[in-house]
Scaffold this motif. Structure first.
Motif, mmCIF file in Angstrom:
data_model
loop_
_atom_site.group_PDB
_atom_site.id
_atom_site.type_symbol
_atom_site.label_atom_id
_atom_site.label_comp_id
_atom_site.label_asym_id
_atom_site.label_seq_id
_atom_site.Cartn_x
_atom_site.Cartn_y
_atom_site.Cartn_z
ATOM 1 N N SER A 49 67.506 12.514 21.887
ATOM 2 C CA SER A 49 66.072 12.823 21.872
ATOM 3 C C SER A 49 65.297 12.027 20.828
ATOM 4 C CB SER A 49 65.857 14.325 21.649
ATOM 5 O OG SER A 49 66.446 14.728 20.429
ATOM 6 N N THR A 50 65.979 11.495 19.821
ATOM 7 C CA THR A 50 65.297 10.710 18.789
ATOM 8 C C THR A 50 65.043 9.273 19.237
ATOM 9 O OG1 THR A 50 66.401 12.015 17.087
ATOM 10 C CG2 THR A 50 65.409 9.940 16.381
ATOM 11 N N ASP A 51 66.087 8.612 19.738
ATOM 12 C CA ASP A 51 65.989 7.188 20.084
ATOM 13 C C ASP A 51 65.805 6.933 21.570
ATOM 14 O OD1 ASP A 51 66.430 6.322 17.401
ATOM 15 O OD2 ASP A 51 68.572 6.715 17.659
ATOM 16 N N GLY A 52 65.929 7.939 22.405
ATOM 17 C CA GLY A 52 65.891 7.722 23.845
ATOM 18 C C GLY A 52 67.160 6.990 24.274
ATOM 19 N N TRP A 53 67.045 6.150 25.301
ATOM 20 C CA TRP A 53 68.184 5.349 25.746
ATOM 21 C C TRP A 53 68.352 4.182 24.789
ATOM 22 C CZ3 TRP A 53 71.446 7.081 29.287
ATOM 23 C CH2 TRP A 53 71.009 8.086 30.138
ATOM 24 N N HIS A 54 69.554 4.038 24.242
ATOM 25 C CA HIS A 54 69.745 3.031 23.202
ATOM 26 C C HIS A 54 71.202 2.586 23.135
ATOM 27 C CE1 HIS A 54 71.023 6.745 21.328
ATOM 28 N NE2 HIS A 54 71.742 6.004 20.486
ATOM 29 N N TYR A 55 71.389 1.437 22.500
ATOM 30 C CA TYR A 55 72.718 0.923 22.177
ATOM 31 C C TYR A 55 72.611 0.249 20.816
ATOM 32 C CZ TYR A 55 76.888 -1.927 22.066
ATOM 33 O OH TYR A 55 78.064 -2.497 21.679
ATOM 34 N N GLY A 56 73.441 0.641 19.873
ATOM 35 C CA GLY A 56 73.388 0.070 18.527
ATOM 36 C C GLY A 56 74.681 -0.619 18.157
ATOM 37 N N GLN A 57 74.566 -1.601 17.288
ATOM 38 C CA GLN A 57 75.735 -2.359 16.853
ATOM 39 C C GLN A 57 75.518 -2.852 15.421
ATOM 40 O OE1 GLN A 57 78.522 -3.127 18.989
ATOM 41 N NE2 GLN A 57 79.417 -3.685 17.052
ATOM 42 N N ASN A 58 76.573 -2.790 14.612
ATOM 43 C CA ASN A 58 76.537 -3.359 13.263
ATOM 44 C C ASN A 58 77.009 -4.808 13.309
ATOM 45 O OD1 ASN A 58 75.737 -0.984 11.944
ATOM 46 N ND2 ASN A 58 77.834 -0.256 11.888
ATOM 47 N N PHE A 59 76.504 -5.622 12.394
ATOM 48 C CA PHE A 59 77.011 -6.984 12.240
ATOM 49 C C PHE A 59 78.298 -6.948 11.438
ATOM 50 C CE2 PHE A 59 72.373 -7.964 12.570
ATOM 51 C CZ PHE A 59 72.445 -8.624 13.780
ATOM 52 N N ASN A 60 79.200 -7.872 11.724
ATOM 53 C CA ASN A 60 80.447 -7.969 10.962
ATOM 54 C C ASN A 60 80.163 -8.274 9.494
ATOM 55 O OD1 ASN A 60 81.954 -7.513 13.272
ATOM 56 N ND2 ASN A 60 82.147 -9.687 13.725
ATOM 57 N N ASN A 61 79.189 -9.125 9.241
ATOM 58 C CA ASN A 61 78.761 -9.495 7.890
ATOM 59 C C ASN A 61 77.242 -9.362 7.826
ATOM 60 O OD1 ASN A 61 81.382 -10.447 6.973
ATOM 61 N ND2 ASN A 61 81.066 -12.148 8.369
ATOM 62 N N PRO A 62 76.692 -8.848 6.735
ATOM 63 C CA PRO A 62 75.226 -8.758 6.641
ATOM 64 C C PRO A 62 74.576 -10.136 6.748
ATOM 65 C CG PRO A 62 76.265 -7.539 4.852
ATOM 66 C CD PRO A 62 77.349 -8.322 5.536
ATOM 67 N N MET A 63 73.442 -10.164 7.412
ATOM 68 C CA MET A 63 72.678 -11.401 7.504
ATOM 69 C C MET A 63 71.879 -11.579 6.225
ATOM 70 S SD MET A 63 71.140 -11.372 11.380
ATOM 71 C CE MET A 63 69.703 -10.502 10.837
ATOM 72 N N LEU A 64 71.329 -12.764 6.054
ATOM 73 C CA LEU A 64 70.382 -12.997 4.975
ATOM 74 C C LEU A 64 69.044 -12.378 5.371
ATOM 75 C CD1 LEU A 64 71.183 -16.743 4.235
ATOM 76 C CD2 LEU A 64 71.982 -14.733 2.983
ATOM 77 N N ASP A 65 68.232 -12.047 4.399
ATOM 78 C CA ASP A 65 66.946 -11.408 4.690
ATOM 79 C C ASP A 65 66.042 -12.284 5.558
ATOM 80 O OD1 ASP A 65 67.536 -9.075 3.335
ATOM 81 O OD2 ASP A 65 66.726 -9.805 1.440
ATOM 82 N N GLN A 66 66.180 -13.602 5.466
ATOM 83 C CA GLN A 66 65.307 -14.498 6.213
ATOM 84 C C GLN A 66 65.807 -14.778 7.631
ATOM 85 O OE1 GLN A 66 66.826 -15.249 3.330
ATOM 86 N NE2 GLN A 66 65.213 -15.286 1.814
ATOM 87 N N ASP A 67 67.016 -14.349 7.967
ATOM 88 C CA ASP A 67 67.556 -14.595 9.297
ATOM 89 C C ASP A 67 66.760 -13.816 10.339
ATOM 90 O OD1 ASP A 67 69.466 -16.146 8.114
ATOM 91 O OD2 ASP A 67 71.081 -14.701 8.342
ATOM 92 N N TYR A 68 66.813 -14.307 11.563
ATOM 93 C CA TYR A 68 66.060 -13.697 12.646
ATOM 94 C C TYR A 68 66.999 -13.462 13.830
ATOM 95 C CZ TYR A 68 62.047 -12.673 15.569
ATOM 96 O OH TYR A 68 61.132 -12.038 16.375
#
Length: 171
Positions: A49-68
């Motif tokens: 009920s919060t996100d509706g239909w969704h799919y989430g995934q974590n990155f293996n390594n954090p990206m840099l703040d400037q990455d897109y």
């Protein structure tokens, strides 16, 4: 004294030469230790009920703040080649409008599906979906304009930022 003056000038000049700062020192070369392209196969959206239909995934390594992050959905194939469509995207179906969208942080991303009708009645758009996640790393895309990126095809993004997609990673 005549011999001392040239040595003094040489000493003063050398201090100025070696104390000048090179502008390239402001940039740190960072090795990108993650592949720039990921495939997500057999994605099944879940509902809450919060996100509706969704799919989430974590990155293996954090990206840099400037990455897109740019996400494409496979809409079919031509020959043996997949056809990619960038999201966010609205599909105009007989049942109504179906929207795919996403958000991301440096640690993860979330893909959303929503619509103007009960989208659970069209499970073919919620189950077994294939997505391609493209990272425009800061080292490649320092001049990336997010509005320009939103208008590009998959091939244009790969070409513009010289991303090697010959070795697609998985999450």
């Amino acid at each position: 004294m005549k011999k001392f003056l040239p040595l003094l000038l040489l000493l003063v000049a050398s201090v100025f030469i070696f104390s000048c700062k090179d502008d390239d020192d402001d940039y740190v070369q960072v090795d990108v230790d993650y592949p720039a392209v990921y495939d997500l196969r057999n994605v099944n959206f879940s509902y809450n009920s919060t996100d509706g239909w969704h799919y989430g995934q974590n990155f293996n390594n954090p990206m840099l703040d400037q990455d897109y992050v740019i996400i494409f959905r496979q809409t079919g194939t031509t020959g043996n080649s997949p056809v990619w469509q960038q999201i966010p995207r609205t599909l105009y179906l007989n049942e109504g409008e179906l929207d795919y969208d996403f958000d991301f942080s440096k640690n993860d991303f979330m893909i959303y599906a929503g619509g103007t009708y009960d989208i659970s009645t069209t499970p073919q758009y919620l189950n077994n979906q294939t997505f391609r996640v493209v990272l425009v790393p800061a080292v490649y895309g320092k001049n990336a304009n997010s509005e320009d990126l939103k208008k590009m095809t998959y091939e244009e993004v790969i070409a513009k930022y010289k991303i090697n997609d010959s070795k697609v990673g998985t999450l």
